[in-house]
Design a protein around this motif. Structure first.
Motif, PDB file in Angstrom:
ATOM      1  N   THR B  19       0.826  -1.200   0.000  1.00  0.00           N
ATOM      2  CA  THR B  19       0.000   0.000   0.000  1.00  0.00           C
ATOM      3  C   THR B  19       0.865   1.257   0.000  1.00  0.00           C
ATOM      4  OG1 THR B  19      -1.699  -1.232   1.149  1.00  0.00           O
ATOM      5  CG2 THR B  19      -1.910   1.144   1.165  1.00  0.00           C
ATOM      6  N   THR B  39      -4.664  -3.981   4.530  1.00  0.00           N
ATOM      7  CA  THR B  39      -5.513  -3.844   3.342  1.00  0.00           C
ATOM      8  C   THR B  39      -6.420  -5.060   3.231  1.00  0.00           C
ATOM      9  OG1 THR B  39      -3.697  -2.704   2.275  1.00  0.00           O
ATOM     10  CG2 THR B  39      -5.475  -3.442   0.857  1.00  0.00           C
ATOM     11  N   ASP B  59      -3.974  -2.243  -5.730  1.00  0.00           N
ATOM     12  CA  ASP B  59      -3.395  -2.617  -4.444  1.00  0.00           C
ATOM     13  C   ASP B  59      -4.250  -3.753  -3.898  1.00  0.00           C
ATOM     14  OD1 ASP B  59      -1.943  -2.663  -2.102  1.00  0.00           O
ATOM     15  OD2 ASP B  59      -3.181  -1.115  -1.140  1.00  0.00           O
TER      16      ASP B  59
HETATM   17 MG   LIG Z   1      -1.789  -2.784   2.343  1.00  0.00          MG
END
Ligand SMILES: [Mg+2]
Ligand SMILES: Nc1nc2c(ncn2[C@@H]2O[C@H](COP(=O)(O)OP(=O)(O)OP(=O)(O)O)[C@@H](O)[C@H]2O)c(=O)[nH]1
Lengths: 97, 624
Positions: B19, B39, B59
């Motif tokens: 990220t 994430t 991502d």
């Molecule tokens: Mg992440």
């Protein structure tokens, strides 16, 4: 991989990581996921342990213990630190270094 | 997105800096923190390479393997394998590794190679590796893996220049994707891959003679069976004290400015414009202003949480709490989602995606809204400052801060209790799920990212004040001002308004728990967001009480409510499901309305019963 926990393959000097004390330093000999109190199937448990780097030959050291019944434990596996419960660590057979 | 735009996907083990790279490449501000499993969603962004290629980058949640054992890991697997609905397979997979911790990522790299997509390995955090004296023979590693490798420092300006250059070079050539040979790896496959990864590391990586021991030295205190728990308790205690004491001067400044602004408007507008005057002073300034006053507290609580997250403490807290939470039937990994819920239950509920077992995940979702989110702070603070004296007890503890701490503790206790009850009644036969979590090395929190994080949250808070809360306030002001009192009527004009009618209609329901009609009116818009209730009370009482009331909503409450009512409202806010967005997220994350309804009903029932008991007990004790 052994099946029956009482099989003759279990050497007397085999130690289960789940029983070792803080400060223990050893090497993983093999995984044996059949005799633990884990809720996972032996297959799944072994897979997860391998995914976290618990493979034969890896150096392990118990760095820290939790407050209640010395559980969970923080284990240095080669150069990363993994937190896990003793019931899962029972599947990791180690020898003292 | 144009057809020509190339698709990149960031894949890698958790906490390797995917990220951070994504943010650096695209200029986004997605959440970054130093623990595995930050994430949990796919995020898409775009950028243009130095040579002018337009690129879309994804991502993805971190994963140790493509097996997809929890909902977040499934997303990554499906994207990489091209099974994700509405998302084409990536043209280039950027596999991100933490250069100080290559073992698990290299195994994943070997697994990813079998998928056959064009791939490049990014050795991120090379700054830390260099500082520790780790040397990596890139040519050797690249040759062993059969992949191009670049190094990167995702958190430093210019730290991805080489990556951009190499991406351009890579994209300039055409690449044939090989057919995927990927099948779910067996244990033997995993072990073989790990051995191969270890062999490559042994060949290409030289570790320093003296390893870095900072993390283990800190951990010997922080994870100590006794000191560790003490440290955790002190951190939480200081956090809640700080929310009260440190924020005070800034809050007073803000609230003084708002009342000055109100006075100014009052003075500037001609008397004949009394309706506009009332709208601005009572609706906008007393309403929205009364919420904005809490900005300093919101900033402080986020500052604490962000610092802990960036430092690397969250995973340690999960370790310390594992057995205690296990006693309440919760998964050890539930701790981080629950602690995030102190900020807001919505990211907390999203974060439960890292929990692989569906039942454990559901329990965590059900209790996350009981954790004291930052939207409760305005409500708690308003009532506490009105009813609890700001005295010092035991020599150093601010009594108001102590009550606040108590409310947080009540939230936590009730969450654990609900979980234990749910476990007992719903899934008694369910054995505890395993807890396995990588404890990352500590990192010095980076000022810029902390500042940015706090700024983002502050902006969100103000944005909400300017949108949801403002529009609710316009509505409340309207309801509280119309119809206007007939000429010659006595009593405050608000008594003739719609708001009073609604409030009086609801009052019989709420009288047993000590709420008056003004509170009843405030609770309804309070469904939109908890802090709206504060704003609504501000508006209702200032329309009712006029200028003086507008200046000091706290003092008005202290006069108009009994202590029993105040306590009852505090308790109501511990439990009540006063947040429509949380309910919507529960619905989405559990895939249906059922658990949303369950949450709403159980929280409402708890709130009513607890408030009823509190109110009656307080009255019996003669607390007026
Ligand atoms: Mg992440
Ligand atoms: N010193 C240094 N720190 C970095 C670098 N890249 C990332 N970090 C830090 O590493 C931590 C993890 O970064 P994230 O970007 O959240 O990692 P992630 O791979 O997205 O993690 P998950 O979403 O959990 O899979 C954060 O504390 C970052 O500040 C780097 O190049 N150098």
């Amino acid at each position: 991989m052994t099946g029956d926990p009482n099989s003759t393959q279990d050497n007397l000097q085999d130690i289960r990581l789940g029983r070792a004390d803080r400060g223990f330093v050893g090497k993983i000999i093999r995984l044996d996921a059949l005799v633990t109190g884990s809720s996972l199937s032996p297959q799944e448990l072994e897979q997860r342990l391998v995914e976290m780097g618990f493979v034969e030959g890896a150096r392990v050291e118990i760095l820290h213990e939790g407050t209640i019944r010395r559980d969970p434990i923080a284990v240095r596996v080669d150069n990363i630190t993994i937190a896990l419960r003793r019931s899962e660590a029972m599947s990791v057979i180690v020898e003292r270094l | 997105m144009t057809a020509a735009s190339l698709r990149l996907a960031l894949v890698g083990a958790p906490n390797t800096g995917k990220t951070s790279l994504f943010n650096r490449l695209t200029g986004s501000t997605q959440k970054v923190a130093n623990y595995p499993g930050v994430t949990v969603e796919r995020k898409s962004g775009g950028f243009v390479t130095p040579e002018g290629r337009s690129v879309t980058v994804l991502d993805l949640p971190g994963t140790y393997s493509l097996r997809g054992r929890s909902p977040d890991e499934e997303i990554t697997r499906d994207i990489v394998l091209g099974r994700f609905d509405g998302e084409a397979v990536p043209d280039l997979v950027l596999c991100v590794a933490d250069a100080t911790n290559l073992r698990l990522t290299l195994r994943l790299v070997l697994e990813l190679k079998r998928v056959g997509r064009p791939m490049m390995l990014v050795l991120n955090m090379i700054d830390i590796a260099k500082r520790r004296g780790v040397t990596i023979d890139l040519d050797r590693m690249s040759q062993e893996l059969g992949l191009p490798i670049v190094t990167a420092v995702a958190v430093r300006k210019g730290g991805v220049d080489e990556l951009l250059k190499r991406t351009d070079e890579f994209l300039a050539r055409s690449h044939e994707a090989a057919a995927s040979e990927w099948t779910t790896p067996t244990i033997a496959d995993l072990k073989a891959a790990q051995r191969e990864a270890d062999r490559i590391i042994a060949a290409a990586v030289t570790l320093p003679a003296k390893p870095d021991t900072l993390t283990s030295r800190i951990d010997s205190v922080v994870l100590h069976p006794v000191w560790g728990l003490l440290v955790l308790a002190v951190i939480l205690f200081v956090m809640f004290q700080a929310v009260f004491s440190w924020a005070q001067p800034a809050m007073e400044l803000l609230s003084d400015s708002f009342s000055a602004l109100g006075q100014l408007i009052h003075g500037v507008l001609p008397e004949s414009w009394s309706l506009l005057q009332s709208f601005l002073q009572n609706g906008v300034i007393s309403g929205v202003g009364s919420v904005i006053v809490f900005l300093p507290q919101i900033i402080i609580i986020f500052l604490f949480i962000l610092l802990l997250e960036d430092f690397g403490y969250m995973a340690r807290a999960a370790f310390l709490m594992d057995r205690i939470m296990g006693g309440a039937g919760l998964h050890g990994r539930a701790f981080i989602p629950l602690l995030s819920s102190f900020a807001c239950a919505i990211p907390g509920i999203m974060a439960t995606r890292v929990i692989d077992n569906p039942r454990d995940r559901l329990t965590t979702i059900l209790i996350a809204p009981l954790m004291t989110c930052s939207a409760r702070i305005p409500v708690y603070t308003l009532i506490i400052s009105a009813f609890v004296p700001a005295t010092t007890v035991w020599g150093f503890v601010n009594l108001q801060g102590l009550v606040m701490f108590g409310l947080y503790a009540a939230g936590i206790t009730s969450a654990l209790t609900v979980s234990a009850i749910a476990k007992f009644f719903l899934w008694r036969d369910h054995a505890p799920a395993p807890f396995m979590l990588e404890l990352p090395d500590y990192k010095v929190p980076r000022l810029r990212s902390i500042a940015l994080g706090v700024f983002t949250r502050a902006k969100m808070f103000l944005y909400r004040a300017g949108t949801t809360i403002l529009s609710m306030m316009v509505l409340i002001w309207f309801l509280a001002s119309f119809p206007q009192a007939p000429a010659g009527a006595d009593g405050p004009a608000i008594n003739y308004s719609f708001a009073a009618m609604i409030g009086h209609a609801l009052e019989p329901l709420l009288r047993p728990i000590g709420f008056n009609w003004q509170i009843a009116v405030a609770l309804i818009p309070g469904m939109a967001a908890r802090e709206v209730a504060v704003a609504a009370l501000g508006t209702v009482y200032s329309i009712e009480g006029g200028k003086e009331a507008a200046d000091a909503i706290g003092q008005v409450l202290a006069q108009k409510w009994t202590l029993a009512t105040a306590l009852s409202l505090l308790v109501w806010y511990i439990f009540a499901p006063q947040c429509a967005s949380t309910l919507a997220v529960i619905r989405r994350e559990t895939g249906g309305a059922k658990w949303m309804v369950v949450t709403f009903v159980y929280m409402l029932a708890l709130a009513y019963v607890a408030s009823f008991l509190t109110f009656n007990l307080a009255q019996a004790l003669g607390l007026h």
